[in-house]
Motif scaffolding. Structure first.
Motif, short mmCIF file in Angstrom:
data_model
loop_
_atom_site.label_atom_id
_atom_site.label_comp_id
_atom_site.label_asym_id
_atom_site.label_seq_id
_atom_site.Cartn_x
_atom_site.Cartn_y
_atom_site.Cartn_z
N LYS A 1 -32.13 28.24 10.92
CA LYS A 1 -32.61 27.57 9.71
C LYS A 1 -33.85 26.73 9.97
N THR B 1 -38.79 26.03 7.54
CA THR B 1 -37.46 25.94 6.95
C THR B 1 -37.36 26.90 5.76
N ASP B 2 -36.16 27.07 5.25
CA ASP B 2 -36.00 27.70 3.94
C ASP B 2 -36.64 26.79 2.90
N GLY B 3 -37.09 27.36 1.80
CA GLY B 3 -37.64 26.51 0.75
C GLY B 3 -38.31 27.29 -0.36
N GLN C 1 -38.67 21.93 0.88
CA GLN C 1 -37.81 22.44 1.95
C GLN C 1 -36.33 22.32 1.59
N ASP C 2 -35.49 22.98 2.37
CA ASP C 2 -34.08 23.11 2.03
C ASP C 2 -33.32 21.80 1.97
N ARG D 1 -37.61 32.01 3.45
CA ARG D 1 -36.59 31.79 4.46
C ARG D 1 -37.29 31.39 5.75
#
Length: 227
Positions: free
Chosen positions: A96, A134-136, A155-156, A178
Motif C-alpha cells: 500500500k 499510495t492509493d488515492g 491519498q488513502d 493504486r
C-alpha cells in the motif's frame, strides 16, 4: 310360561358387571401409564415389540433415501469462489506504499537557502516513470507556479500528496490510483536545477509535514536508494 329369575341373582349379576367394568378401566389406565413411562425411559427401548423396531428401521431408511444426491458427492469449492478468494488475498497482500522512483533521496524537508522546502527530493533521470506512493484519487493535474507541472493526489488516509517538476503528466483529475501506478515522468520544469521528483505531504488542514517520518510510519524507508 314366564321364566322368573330371583332378584338376588340379578343383584349379584349387576355387582359382577360393575366390578368387571371397573377392573377393565383400571387395567387400561395402568397400561397407558406404563407406555408413557417406557417412552421417557432410555432403558426401556429394549421392550419394544419386534414389529416396532422394524418400523423404526424403515423410517430411518426412508430418511436416508431422501438425502440429496449432491450432498452425497465429494464437496468442492466452486471455481468462481476460488477466483474471488485469490483476488481478495492478492489485494490484501499487495503493498500500500511504494517508492516513487528508484533514484536516491537528494534533499530533505525544512529550511533551504533561506526558504521553506516543504517536501523531499529524489534525483532521477529525465523521463523516468513516477509511481503513485499510495492509493488515492487525482484531484489536480496540470501547470503550477514554481513546479512547472504538478499532480495532487488525495491519498488513502486523507492526506494530500503533491508531486512536482514532472516532464509529462499521465493521469487526469478524478482518476483512481493504486500504489505503484505510473502518474507522470521525471522532469525539471519550474524552479529546478536538474531532473528530479519533488514530493510533499499535506494534512487535512493543509499544513505540510515531513514526508520522511510519514512514509516511515507506513513501513517505507525512502532514505535507502534501490540502486
Amino acid at each position: 310360561m314366564p321364566v322368573t329369575v330371583p332378584l338376588s341373582r340379578l343383584r349379584g349379576t349387576g355387582r359382577y358387571r360393575s366390578v368387571a367394568t371397573r377392573a377393565a378401566a383400571v387395567t387400561a389406565v395402568v397400561g397407558a401409564t406404563l407406555t408413557a413411562l417406557a417412552a421417557t425411559d432410555p432403558h426401556a427401548t429394549h421392550e419394544l415389540a419386534g414389529d416396532s423396531v422394524a418400523n423404526a428401521a424403515q423410517i430411518d431408511g426412508a430418511f436416508t433415501a431422501f438425502t440429496p444426491r449432491e450432498a452425497q458427492m465429494p464437496q468442492v469449492v466452486p471455481q468462481p469462489v476460488l477466483d474471488f478468494l485469490d483476488g481478495l488475498h492478492a489485494e490484501q497482500a499487495r503493498p500500500k506504499t511504494v517508492r516513487p522512483v528508484a533514484g536516491p533521496l537528494t534533499s530533505g524537508f525544512g529550511i533551504r537557502w533561506g526558504a521553506m522546502h516543504a517536501g523531499i527530493d529524489f534525483g532521477e533521470g529525465f523521463g523516468a516513470p513516477i509511481h503513485a506512493i499510495t492509493d488515492g484519487t487525482v484531484i489536480e493535474a496540470g501547470p503550477a507556479s514554481g513546479f512547472g507541472l504538478w499532480v495532487r493526489v488525495l491519498q488513502d488516509d486523507g492526506t494530500i500528496g503533491v508531486y512536482g517538476h514532472m516532464q509529462d503528466i499521465l493521469v487526469q483529475v478524478g482518476q483512481q490510483l493504486r500504489a505503484g501506478d505510473i502518474l507522470a515522468t521525471v522532469g525539471s520544469r519550474g524552479y529546478s536545477t536538474g531532473p528530479h521528483l519533488h514530493y510533499e505531504v499535506h494534512t487535512g488542514g493543509g499544513a505540510p509535514v515531513d514526508p520522511l517520518p510519514y512514509l516511515a510510519g507506513r513501513g517505507m524507508d525512502v532514505a535507502m536508494s534501490t540502486d
